[in-house]
Design a protein around this motif. Structure first.
Motif, PDB file in Angstrom:
ATOM      1  N   TYR A 189      67.190 -29.396  63.501  1.00 43.09           N
ATOM      2  CA  TYR A 189      67.625 -30.166  62.326  1.00 43.09           C
ATOM      3  C   TYR A 189      67.112 -29.524  61.037  1.00 43.09           C
ATOM      4  CZ  TYR A 189      67.092 -33.806  58.768  1.00 43.09           C
ATOM      5  OH  TYR A 189      67.075 -34.508  57.589  1.00 43.09           O
ATOM      6  N   ASN A 190      65.839 -29.201  61.004  1.00 39.61           N
ATOM      7  CA  ASN A 190      65.248 -28.617  59.794  1.00 39.61           C
ATOM      8  C   ASN A 190      65.918 -27.305  59.401  1.00 39.61           C
ATOM      9  OD1 ASN A 190      63.266 -30.448  58.849  1.00 39.61           O
ATOM     10  ND2 ASN A 190      61.984 -29.935  60.586  1.00 39.61           N
ATOM     11  N   ALA A 191      66.342 -26.541  60.387  1.00 47.10           N
ATOM     12  CA  ALA A 191      66.967 -25.242  60.122  1.00 47.10           C
ATOM     13  C   ALA A 191      68.490 -25.318  60.001  1.00 47.10           C
ATOM     14  CB  ALA A 191      66.598 -24.269  61.235  1.00 47.10           C
ATOM     15  N   HIS A 192      69.070 -26.458  60.321  1.00 48.68           N
ATOM     16  CA  HIS A 192      70.537 -26.575  60.333  1.00 48.68           C
ATOM     17  C   HIS A 192      71.101 -26.337  58.927  1.00 48.68           C
ATOM     18  CE1 HIS A 192      74.525 -28.287  60.856  1.00 48.68           C
ATOM     19  NE2 HIS A 192      74.327 -28.145  62.160  1.00 48.68           N
ATOM     20  N   PRO A 193      72.184 -25.577  58.811  1.00 45.73           N
ATOM     21  CA  PRO A 193      72.758 -25.277  57.494  1.00 45.73           C
ATOM     22  C   PRO A 193      73.119 -26.513  56.661  1.00 45.73           C
ATOM     23  CG  PRO A 193      73.751 -23.893  59.179  1.00 45.73           C
ATOM     24  CD  PRO A 193      72.867 -24.872  59.886  1.00 45.73           C
ATOM     25  N   GLN A 194      73.567 -27.590  57.294  1.00 39.01           N
ATOM     26  CA  GLN A 194      73.897 -28.812  56.530  1.00 39.01           C
ATOM     27  C   GLN A 194      72.646 -29.423  55.912  1.00 39.01           C
ATOM     28  OE1 GLN A 194      77.393 -30.235  59.389  1.00 39.01           O
ATOM     29  NE2 GLN A 194      76.412 -31.897  58.311  1.00 39.01           N
ATOM     30  N   HIS A 195      71.544 -29.428  56.668  1.00 36.56           N
ATOM     31  CA  HIS A 195      70.295 -29.969  56.150  1.00 36.56           C
ATOM     32  C   HIS A 195      69.777 -29.101  55.012  1.00 36.56           C
ATOM     33  CE1 HIS A 195      65.798 -30.300  56.219  1.00 36.56           C
ATOM     34  NE2 HIS A 195      66.132 -31.562  56.026  1.00 36.56           N
ATOM     35  N   VAL A 196      69.762 -27.787  55.233  1.00 40.52           N
ATOM     36  CA  VAL A 196      69.290 -26.857  54.213  1.00 40.52           C
ATOM     37  C   VAL A 196      70.111 -26.998  52.937  1.00 40.52           C
ATOM     38  CG1 VAL A 196      69.021 -24.408  53.651  1.00 40.52           C
ATOM     39  CG2 VAL A 196      68.328 -25.256  55.913  1.00 40.52           C
ATOM     40  N   ALA A 197      71.426 -27.086  53.064  1.00 41.87           N
ATOM     41  CA  ALA A 197      72.307 -27.212  51.894  1.00 41.87           C
ATOM     42  C   ALA A 197      72.096 -28.545  51.190  1.00 41.87           C
ATOM     43  CB  ALA A 197      73.770 -27.062  52.309  1.00 41.87           C
TER      44      ALA A 197
END
Length: 103
Positions: free
Chosen positions: A72-80
């Motif tokens: 989750y922490n590394a997921h592109p949606q979370h990062v964005a």
């Protein structure tokens, strides 16, 4: 709670005027973006009601494992979302991550 599960919660306040369309949009967009990440379970949005602190809202979610939490922490949606919305619109926050107490 299942062994190895993690509850991730963050309480926060927004820079937006209370009750504004911008406030509502942030909460709705946050729920849509973050709850659709595959490892996220039981995503909830809360409004703070206690006068004991200065925060206004909360997001809470569960992960089945540490690996799911890290994904989750590394997921592109979370990062964005953090980069494009959270960092711009949140005025203060406190993040708390819980695992079951093993004694």
């Amino acid at each position: 709670m299942k062994d190895g599960a993690i509850i991730h919660s963050v309480i926060f306040s927004l820079k937006h005027e209370k009750g504004s369309t911008a406030e509502q949009r942030f909460l709705e967009d946050g729920k849509a973006a973050l709850s659709s990440i595959p490892t996220v379970k039981e995503f909830q949005v809360f409004r703070e009601i206690s006068p004991k602190n200065t925060y206004d809202f909360g997001f809470s979610m569960r992960f089945d494992s540490r690996a799911d939490y890290e994904a989750y922490n590394a997921h592109p949606q979370h990062v964005a979302f953090v980069r494009d919305r959270w960092d711009q619109e949140v005025s203060q926050f406190l993040e708390i991550d819980y695992a079951g107490y093993e004694h």
